[in-house]
Scaffold this motif. Sequence first.
Motif, mmCIF file in Angstrom:
data_model
loop_
_atom_site.group_PDB
_atom_site.id
_atom_site.type_symbol
_atom_site.label_atom_id
_atom_site.label_comp_id
_atom_site.label_asym_id
_atom_site.label_seq_id
_atom_site.Cartn_x
_atom_site.Cartn_y
_atom_site.Cartn_z
ATOM 1 N N UNK A 31 0.843 -1.212 0.000
ATOM 2 C CA UNK A 31 0.000 0.000 0.000
ATOM 3 C C UNK A 31 0.876 1.260 0.000
ATOM 4 N N UNK A 32 1.956 1.196 0.770
ATOM 5 C CA UNK A 32 2.861 2.363 0.839
ATOM 6 C C UNK A 32 3.515 2.637 -0.515
ATOM 7 N N UNK A 33 3.786 1.533 -1.265
ATOM 8 C CA UNK A 33 4.529 1.718 -2.523
ATOM 9 C C UNK A 33 3.614 1.742 -3.746
ATOM 10 N N UNK A 34 2.292 1.677 -3.516
ATOM 11 C CA UNK A 34 1.298 1.692 -4.606
ATOM 12 C C UNK A 34 1.614 0.624 -5.653
ATOM 13 N N UNK A 35 1.810 -0.583 -5.195
ATOM 14 C CA UNK A 35 2.194 -1.685 -6.096
ATOM 15 C C UNK A 35 1.015 -2.117 -6.974
ATOM 16 N N UNK A 36 1.342 -2.494 -8.206
ATOM 17 C CA UNK A 36 0.372 -3.045 -9.152
ATOM 18 C C UNK A 36 -0.442 -4.159 -8.462
ATOM 19 N N UNK A 37 -1.779 -4.006 -8.409
ATOM 20 C CA UNK A 37 -2.610 -5.008 -7.693
ATOM 21 C C UNK A 37 -2.443 -6.434 -8.234
ATOM 22 N N UNK A 38 -2.103 -6.563 -9.528
ATOM 23 C CA UNK A 38 -1.921 -7.914 -10.079
ATOM 24 C C UNK A 38 -0.668 -8.583 -9.505
ATOM 25 N N UNK A 39 0.340 -7.783 -9.220
ATOM 26 C CA UNK A 39 1.562 -8.342 -8.601
ATOM 27 C C UNK A 39 1.225 -8.764 -7.167
ATOM 28 N N UNK A 417 11.651 -7.327 -6.929
ATOM 29 C CA UNK A 417 10.951 -8.522 -7.391
ATOM 30 C C UNK A 417 9.852 -8.158 -8.391
ATOM 31 N N UNK A 418 9.110 -7.088 -8.096
ATOM 32 C CA UNK A 418 7.982 -6.749 -8.975
ATOM 33 C C UNK A 418 8.487 -6.280 -10.337
ATOM 34 N N UNK A 419 9.639 -5.581 -10.355
ATOM 35 C CA UNK A 419 10.194 -5.174 -11.654
ATOM 36 C C UNK A 419 10.531 -6.413 -12.486
ATOM 37 N N UNK A 420 11.122 -7.408 -11.825
ATOM 38 C CA UNK A 420 11.476 -8.653 -12.531
ATOM 39 C C UNK A 420 10.212 -9.369 -13.014
ATOM 40 N N UNK A 421 9.173 -9.378 -12.177
ATOM 41 C CA UNK A 421 7.922 -10.056 -12.569
ATOM 42 C C UNK A 421 7.284 -9.364 -13.766
ATOM 43 N N UNK A 422 7.310 -8.027 -13.759
ATOM 44 C CA UNK A 422 6.706 -7.284 -14.875
ATOM 45 C C UNK A 422 7.494 -7.514 -16.161
ATOM 46 N N UNK A 423 8.832 -7.565 -16.047
ATOM 47 C CA UNK A 423 9.652 -7.812 -17.242
ATOM 48 C C UNK A 423 9.398 -9.205 -17.807
ATOM 49 N N UNK A 424 9.276 -10.184 -16.908
ATOM 50 C CA UNK A 424 9.028 -11.549 -17.387
ATOM 51 C C UNK A 424 7.615 -11.696 -17.942
ATOM 52 N N UNK A 425 6.700 -10.878 -17.451
ATOM 53 C CA UNK A 425 5.328 -10.900 -17.947
ATOM 54 C C UNK A 425 4.502 -12.022 -17.337
ATOM 55 N N UNK A 426 3.270 -12.128 -17.811
ATOM 56 C CA UNK A 426 2.336 -13.108 -17.256
ATOM 57 C C UNK A 426 1.955 -14.101 -18.336
ATOM 58 N N UNK A 427 2.072 -15.365 -17.990
ATOM 59 C CA UNK A 427 1.766 -16.407 -18.974
ATOM 60 C C UNK A 427 0.763 -17.386 -18.380
ATOM 61 N N UNK A 428 -0.217 -17.860 -19.088
ATOM 62 C CA UNK A 428 -0.449 -17.724 -20.540
ATOM 63 C C UNK A 428 -1.182 -16.406 -20.811
#
Length: 428
Positions: A31-39, A417-428
């Motif tokens: 909440x403090x960092x306003x993280x993407x809710x999907x992450x 971690x979230x930067x790495x997750x966003x770069x790798x993307x979501x599959x399928x």
Amino acid sequence: MGPVGHDLTKSEWEGSDLFRNTSKLFVHATQQMHLDPNIIERLKWPKRAFVVSVPIRLDDNSIRTFIGYRVQHNMTLGPAKGGVRYHPDVNLSETTALAMLMTFKCAVVGLPLGGAKGGIRCDPTKMSRNELQRLTRRYTSEIAHLIGPTKDIPAPDIGTDQQTMAWMMDTFSQEIGFTVPDVVTGKPIEIGGSLGRTDATGRGVVYCIMEAAKYLDMPLDETTTVVVQGFGKVGASAARKMAKIGCKVIAISDVAGGICNSKGLDLDALCDYIEKNKTSEGFTEGDRVTNEELLELQCDILIPAAVSNQITKHNADKIKCKIIAEGANGPTNIDADLIINDKNIFVIPDIVANAGGVTVSYFEWVQGIQKLFWSEKEVNNRLWNIMSDTFRRVVHTAEEHKIDMRTAAYISGISKLSRAMLLRGFWP
Ligand code: NAD
């Protein structure tokens, strides 16, 4: 009625104080960092959780089945990494929380590893060496398909040690048909362990305390009093290193209770006594205290290095120290944090303070893969660089966002971690 996914909130994963606490800390930080809710949605739950039966033949020839777990929380940054715990309180929910903490710990330190944890619900203090060997080998065989040097690499935790890792490595190697030392870390030097691994977690705790003292402009000398809860691998190493840098360790404890001496404990005599008697109970050079009383002793530095959930809203206002350095995973809960922060006690949170263990485990893995081994001095120097960098980075985040150290540590790890997750993307 929401989508099926919402039913996860009613899952067994939620059952422990440590899971609820870790989840709340995670959500608070996001909440403090306003993280993407999907992450957030993806990190709330483990990637995989395995429950296995571990039937073994006891020394009296009967067969007894134990419950074992291996949980892999997140593997975005690399193979999963985390200890194996033998303790009567081990359960799926606590193991999941510990795996989650490993994910954030590896991320905040900057290691190319994900988070996992394992364990068996048992009381290793009541089992013979042969029973423990059979238990370890059967558990390893049950989880063999999940682990490996590029998949998931176990290490010691409460109730397990170098010998446990040697048995795990041998069982895995026998099943595969050739020697795979890098399947575990924290193993003995003779079979590919790293110099400096045994004391790495305690040493890392002390490196953080040294940085914190510098930051707070606080002396670390014979006037500095130290209290350590849990005198196992982490607590004993941290206590001895604090004494070595000139501080006075006035109390320590184990599961049976503690011993306190305001003039300072003779740690050599105490370690000899514990080696012979398995516990500090009966050691006469000090007064007996309970584990609860120990936490409330007046001191400069408190190192909880036993189990989780020890500092709660019920005792937080009675804590009388300047620094809490969390050797244990999850020793302080979120309600206690509010009280501790109000009291201006400086907290070095678990995912920073006890990260020395996984850091030298990472060094062991790297050395093993290269078949090129470092001196103890090199290991310790590299550990110092990583621990002090991590500490300073987290302090910087805390100052920048005007937040406490624990939230800052979570934010620092989760943003990587979230930067790495966003770069790798979501599959399928
Ligand atoms: P250990 O088994 O070597 O020692 C645990 C100590 O805690 C023992 O002295 C035991 O008697 C005591 N203890 C157990 N239950 C207790 C209770 N209810 N109250 C008080 N004391 C109790 O374990 P360890 O490896 O030193 O781990 C200690 C803590 O550090 C754990 O929270 C673990 O997850 C964390 N940790 C360990 C490592 C590592 O490298 N071993 C790394 C990071 C974090």
